[in-house]
Design a protein around this motif. Structure first.
Motif, PDB file in Angstrom:
ATOM      1  N   THR A   1       2.028  -2.477  17.040  1.00 38.88           N
ATOM      2  CA  THR A   1       2.003  -1.942  18.203  1.00 38.88           C
ATOM      3  C   THR A   1       3.366  -0.658  19.242  1.00 38.88           C
ATOM      4  OG1 THR A   1       3.267  -3.655  19.745  1.00 38.88           O
ATOM      5  CG2 THR A   1       0.994  -4.074  19.507  1.00 38.88           C
TER       6      THR A   1
ATOM      7  N   VAL B   1      -2.001   5.031  20.997  1.00 36.52           N
ATOM      8  CA  VAL B   1      -2.097   4.000  21.543  1.00 36.52           C
ATOM      9  C   VAL B   1      -3.330   3.951  20.562  1.00 36.52           C
ATOM     10  CG1 VAL B   1      -2.742   2.159  22.552  1.00 36.52           C
ATOM     11  CG2 VAL B   1      -0.931   3.535  23.053  1.00 36.52           C
TER      12      VAL B   1
ATOM     13  N   ASN C   1      -3.521   1.347  11.998  1.00 37.57           N
ATOM     14  CA  ASN C   1      -3.913  -0.376  12.102  1.00 37.57           C
ATOM     15  C   ASN C   1      -5.330  -1.069  11.621  1.00 37.57           C
ATOM     16  OD1 ASN C   1      -1.189  -0.497  13.495  1.00 37.57           O
ATOM     17  ND2 ASN C   1      -2.346  -1.164  15.197  1.00 37.57           N
TER      18      ASN C   1
ATOM     19  N   TYR D   1      -5.063  -3.686  17.786  1.00 37.82           N
ATOM     20  CA  TYR D   1      -4.377  -3.087  18.505  1.00 37.82           C
ATOM     21  C   TYR D   1      -4.414  -4.266  19.074  1.00 37.82           C
ATOM     22  CZ  TYR D   1      -0.515  -0.281  21.008  1.00 37.82           C
ATOM     23  OH  TYR D   1       0.934   0.067  21.255  1.00 37.82           O
ATOM     24  N   ASN D   2      -2.410  -4.954  19.787  1.00 37.44           N
ATOM     25  CA  ASN D   2      -2.024  -5.678  20.985  1.00 37.44           C
ATOM     26  C   ASN D   2      -2.857  -7.260  20.899  1.00 37.44           C
ATOM     27  OD1 ASN D   2       0.038  -6.764  22.422  1.00 37.44           O
ATOM     28  ND2 ASN D   2      -1.506  -5.253  24.035  1.00 37.44           N
TER      29      ASN D   2
END
Length: 415
Positions: free
Chosen positions: A16, A306, A313, A317-318
């Motif tokens: 993140t 983001v 990623n 994400y997160n």
């Protein structure tokens, strides 16, 4: 269509964005400072009113600065949380939304669009055009448009207001817009009408930037049973924590929206109804009902970073997975075969840099990118693990070389 695959790096799950040290991420702090001087020169010269710039590597934010003014009349300084009209950067988000439904088995990429939107059945291609009254003749298309054609801008669908003169005239006569809409219009009505109009060329014949992704926005609505606004909010923005990204802003956030500027006699001036006929630049401040999958969103530089980090990623994400890593891979590989976008290729929603494209400014082969009508740009570099963005709010952007120089300075700051 054959696809050339570039090497792809997937971040460990859970990466993140958070503040980082440039030295630890192998950046030269002194060379990053050159970016400050570059953007300040453009602001001081009057060529740019204000700008936000952002660089992250390995999920660490190493550069996040604002320059100049958000509002020149009010002398309001630009802030890193100002909201910009991101226009065609909406396209990547719509493409992700559609591919989420692809993963749910709602369609296949080579399905004809008419299977889901019947007005696109039996497509016609423009043959003769009469500029006096925008009348035309057509020939029958050699095949149906596929969903892949739309994702790659090879469908033959052109752009209202900014496309080729012939197609602009045809679209204008039929009340179609490029997506900066504040009237009480419905996406379904516009796309169903678009399906009945001729294509600029045979499907798959060439790359033509157009309203293809707006069609896909309506397809998301058809397949999900939700408005595009609702789907984005529930399935993408809320999971990713993109709290400042909207089609139409809540009133409490109006003050953070940056005005649009345009070249005047001696300096940049605020755009008005004469700047670009048919566009009210205050559309994000209206209670609109038209959710343009190709151009409608406004956002902050951090929110969009983001979104790009999620792609780097491998779709997560997160703790929230939007896409599988395999789907991200097919979105970020060449999907247009021997066709080209300048020196580069195009994937499903993104321009993809080639080795030849890398030679121009330095964006690594396999990087994926695009930008927006008002001067916003982004790219993500899987090989260097970077997310980079530069936002301004001008049309036309008379000194667009600022974006290119920013790219050069980012790569020259890497150790």
């Amino acid at each position: 269509m054959p696809a050339l695959c570039f090497s792809f790096h997937v971040f460990p799950q859970g990466s993140t964005l958070r503040p980082g040290n440039p030295i630890n991420e192998k950046f030269s702090p002194e060379r990053l400072q050159r970016i400050d001087g570059l953007i300040k020169r453009y602001v001081d010269s009057g060529w740019v009113v204000g700008a936000d710039a952002f660089i992250a590597r390995n999920g660490k934010i190493v550069y996040n600065k604002s320059f100049g003014l958000a509002d020149a009349d009010k002398k309001t300084p630009m802030q890193t949380d100002n909201i910009f009209r991101i226009a065609s950067q909406t396209k990547a988000i719509t493409s992700v939304a559609l591919m989420m439904l692809f993963e749910e088995g709602k369609f296949l990429l080579d399905d004809p669009v008419s299977k889901y939107i019947p007005s696109f059945a039996r497509p016609k291609v423009l043959a003769e055009f009469n500029p006096k009254d925008s009348s035309y003749t057509t020939i029958t298309a050699t095949r149906e448009i596929t969903i892949r054609d739309l994702l790659t801008h090879t469908s033959g669908v052109d752009y209202a207001q900014i496309g080729s003169p012939k197609m602009k005239a045809i679209y204008a006569k039929n009340g179609l817009y490029a997506g900066f809409v504040y009237d009480k219009l419905r996406l379904a009505d516009a796309i169903n009408k678009l399906g009945s109009l001729p294509l600029a060329h045979q499907p798959g014949e060439r790359f033509t930037y157009g309203l293809s992704i707006d069609v896909l926005g309506y397809l998301v609505e058809k397949l999900s049973g939700k408005s595009l606004d609702q789907f984005f909010r529930e399935r993408i923005f809320q999971p990713l924590g993109m709290k400042d990204t909207y089609f139409y802003l809540p009133a409490a956030k109006y003050s953070r929206l940056v005005p649009v500027y345009t070249p005047g006699n001696q300096h940049m001036v605020k755009a008005d109804e004469k700047t670009f006929p048919g566009v009210n630049f205050d559309y994000p401040k209206t209670a609109g009902t038209y959710y343009s999958g190709g151009a409608g969103l406004s956002s902050t530089i951090l929110d969009y970073a983001v979104f790009l980090q999620m792609m780097l990623n491998g779709g997560e994400y997160n703790g929230h997975r939007l896409l599988s890593r395999h789907t991200v891979e097919i979105m970020t590989m060449n999907q247009i075969g021997s066709l080209n976008v300048g020196k580069n290729k195009f994937g499903l929603g993104f321009e993809i840099y080639t080795k030849e494209g890398q030679a121009v400014l330095g964006e690594t082969e396999g990087s994926f990118s695009w930008g927006g009508f008002y001067g916003t740009i982004y790219w993500a570099d899987p090989a260097e693990h970077m997310v980079c963005l530069l936002f301004v709010q001008e049309w036309p952007f008379p000194h667009g070389e600022l974006s290119d120089k920013f790219k050069v300075m980012v790569y020259s700051a890497l150790q």
